[in-house]
Design a protein around this motif. Structure first.
Motif, mmCIF file in Angstrom:
data_model
loop_
_atom_site.group_PDB
_atom_site.id
_atom_site.type_symbol
_atom_site.label_atom_id
_atom_site.label_comp_id
_atom_site.label_asym_id
_atom_site.label_seq_id
_atom_site.Cartn_x
_atom_site.Cartn_y
_atom_site.Cartn_z
ATOM 1 N N PHE A 256 0.847 -1.189 0.000
ATOM 2 C CA PHE A 256 0.000 0.000 0.000
ATOM 3 C C PHE A 256 0.888 1.246 0.000
ATOM 4 N N THR A 257 0.240 2.411 -0.112
ATOM 5 C CA THR A 257 0.985 3.661 -0.132
ATOM 6 C C THR A 257 0.594 4.613 0.986
ATOM 7 N N GLY A 258 -0.478 4.287 1.716
ATOM 8 C CA GLY A 258 -0.929 5.179 2.771
ATOM 9 C C GLY A 258 -1.777 6.324 2.272
ATOM 10 N N ILE A 259 -2.206 6.272 1.010
ATOM 11 C CA ILE A 259 -3.116 7.264 0.462
ATOM 12 C C ILE A 259 -4.531 6.683 0.543
ATOM 13 N N ILE A 260 -5.345 7.230 1.429
ATOM 14 C CA ILE A 260 -6.660 6.657 1.713
ATOM 15 C C ILE A 260 -7.598 6.861 0.528
ATOM 16 N N GLU A 261 -8.247 5.762 0.110
ATOM 17 C CA GLU A 261 -9.181 5.832 -1.012
ATOM 18 C C GLU A 261 -10.566 6.266 -0.581
ATOM 19 N N ALA A 262 -10.998 5.762 0.563
ATOM 20 C CA ALA A 262 -12.368 6.023 0.998
ATOM 21 C C ALA A 262 -12.503 5.752 2.482
ATOM 22 N N LEU A 263 -13.548 6.316 3.051
ATOM 23 C CA LEU A 263 -13.926 5.985 4.418
ATOM 24 C C LEU A 263 -14.973 4.884 4.371
ATOM 25 N N GLY A 264 -14.730 3.814 5.109
ATOM 26 C CA GLY A 264 -15.728 2.777 5.260
ATOM 27 C C GLY A 264 -16.414 2.926 6.598
ATOM 28 N N THR A 265 -17.534 2.251 6.762
ATOM 29 C CA THR A 265 -18.269 2.270 8.022
ATOM 30 C C THR A 265 -18.488 0.841 8.497
ATOM 31 N N VAL B 205 -18.233 -4.279 6.520
ATOM 32 C CA VAL B 205 -17.856 -2.893 6.259
ATOM 33 C C VAL B 205 -18.575 -2.391 5.009
ATOM 34 N N SER B 206 -19.201 -1.233 5.103
ATOM 35 C CA SER B 206 -19.781 -0.614 3.901
ATOM 36 C C SER B 206 -18.790 0.384 3.345
ATOM 37 N N ALA C 205 -6.481 -2.611 3.072
ATOM 38 C CA ALA C 205 -6.026 -2.064 4.348
ATOM 39 C C ALA C 205 -7.187 -1.344 5.020
ATOM 40 N N HIS C 206 -7.453 -1.715 6.273
ATOM 41 C CA HIS C 206 -8.501 -1.104 7.088
ATOM 42 C C HIS C 206 -7.819 -0.430 8.271
ATOM 43 N N ASP C 207 -7.810 0.906 8.294
ATOM 44 C CA ASP C 207 -7.061 1.642 9.327
ATOM 45 C C ASP C 207 -5.624 1.138 9.419
ATOM 46 N N GLY C 208 -5.057 0.812 8.257
ATOM 47 C CA GLY C 208 -3.662 0.390 8.203
ATOM 48 C C GLY C 208 -3.421 -1.085 8.402
ATOM 49 N N VAL C 209 -4.472 -1.868 8.613
ATOM 50 C CA VAL C 209 -4.335 -3.311 8.840
ATOM 51 C C VAL C 209 -4.741 -4.044 7.571
ATOM 52 N N CYS C 210 -3.815 -4.797 7.003
ATOM 53 C CA CYS C 210 -4.109 -5.565 5.800
ATOM 54 C C CYS C 210 -4.992 -6.752 6.164
ATOM 55 N N LEU C 211 -6.215 -6.773 5.622
ATOM 56 C CA LEU C 211 -7.171 -7.843 5.893
ATOM 57 C C LEU C 211 -7.687 -8.407 4.577
ATOM 58 N N THR C 212 -8.027 -9.692 4.582
ATOM 59 C CA THR C 212 -8.502 -10.377 3.388
ATOM 60 C C THR C 212 -10.017 -10.330 3.310
ATOM 61 N N VAL C 213 -10.526 -9.966 2.151
ATOM 62 C CA VAL C 213 -11.975 -9.949 1.919
ATOM 63 C C VAL C 213 -12.463 -11.396 1.838
ATOM 64 N N VAL C 214 -13.439 -11.743 2.672
ATOM 65 C CA VAL C 214 -13.951 -13.118 2.690
ATOM 66 C C VAL C 214 -15.371 -13.212 2.143
#
Length: 198
Positions: A2-11, A26-27, A41-50
């Motif tokens: 990643f680059t640390g450039i946020i694409e979007a805010l999720g909820t 997460v929406s 990356a979710h708040d900087g944590v790399c997580l796998t979409v399941v």
């Protein structure tokens, strides 16, 4: 990567515990574009979409016990906004810095100072080998690539411009809140070569 450039805010819309794991629904604006097994990356944590529900505009990721222990994910509740970034495309611009999505430590927001045009955030963390920042160096806070100053062994300050404040989770941060940190990978390698970490 990643680059640390946020694409979007999720909820966060749902949190489900299953044994020692935790599933987060997460929406986000780009949920319909995601694929199962993709890294986000979710708040900087790399997580796998399941799982993906394109119609609902949501995806699901799973955090294991170790991830919950070393990050702030255990504090996530429905309604919380999280910074989202998909992996860097090979043809993309490298606008931030090298971010792996592997959290090194958490930090506490010590203060927020309104500068009437920007905001100064001071963060404190436990000192330790490899937990290095330098003035005008890179730091990743909740997945956001930032430049730090007033760097010490146990803290640093960042300045947030209005665009970043509005389009990332920084607008919801308050003193006492916990954030995820990823220190600069180049600095960590240099520290290892110099014998400051293993």
């Amino acid at each position: 990567m990643f680059t640390g450039i946020i694409e979007a805010l999720g909820t966060i819309v749902a949190v489900e515990n299953q044994g020692s794991n935790c599933h987060f629904t997460v929406s986000s604006p780009f949920a319909a574009e995601l694929k199962i097994d993709q890294s986000v990356a979710h708040d900087g944590v790399c997580l796998t979409v399941v799982a993906v529900d394109a119609a609902a505009g949501t995806h699901v990721v799973t955090a294991i016990d170790e991830t919950l222990r070393v990050t702030n994910l255990g504090q996530w509740e429905p309604g919380r906004h999280v910074n989202l970034e998909r992996c860097l495309a090979a043809t993309g611009r490298f606008d931030g810095h090298i971010v792996q999505g592997h959290v090194d430590a958490t930090a506490t927001c010590l203060s927020v100072e309104d500068q009437q045009g920007s905001w100064l955030f001071r963060f404190g963390h436990e000192p330790g080998p490899g937990r290095l920042t330098v003035n005008k160096g890179s730091i990743c806070v909740n997945g956001t690539s930032l430049t730090c100053f007033d760097s010490t062994d146990d803290g640093f300050t960042v300045a947030i411009i209005p665009y970043t404040y509005e389009h990332t989770g920084f607008h919801q941060l308050r003193p006492g809140d916990t954030v995820n940190l990823e220190f600069d990978i180049v600095g960590k390698y240099v520290a290892k070569l110099l014998g400051r970490t293993t």
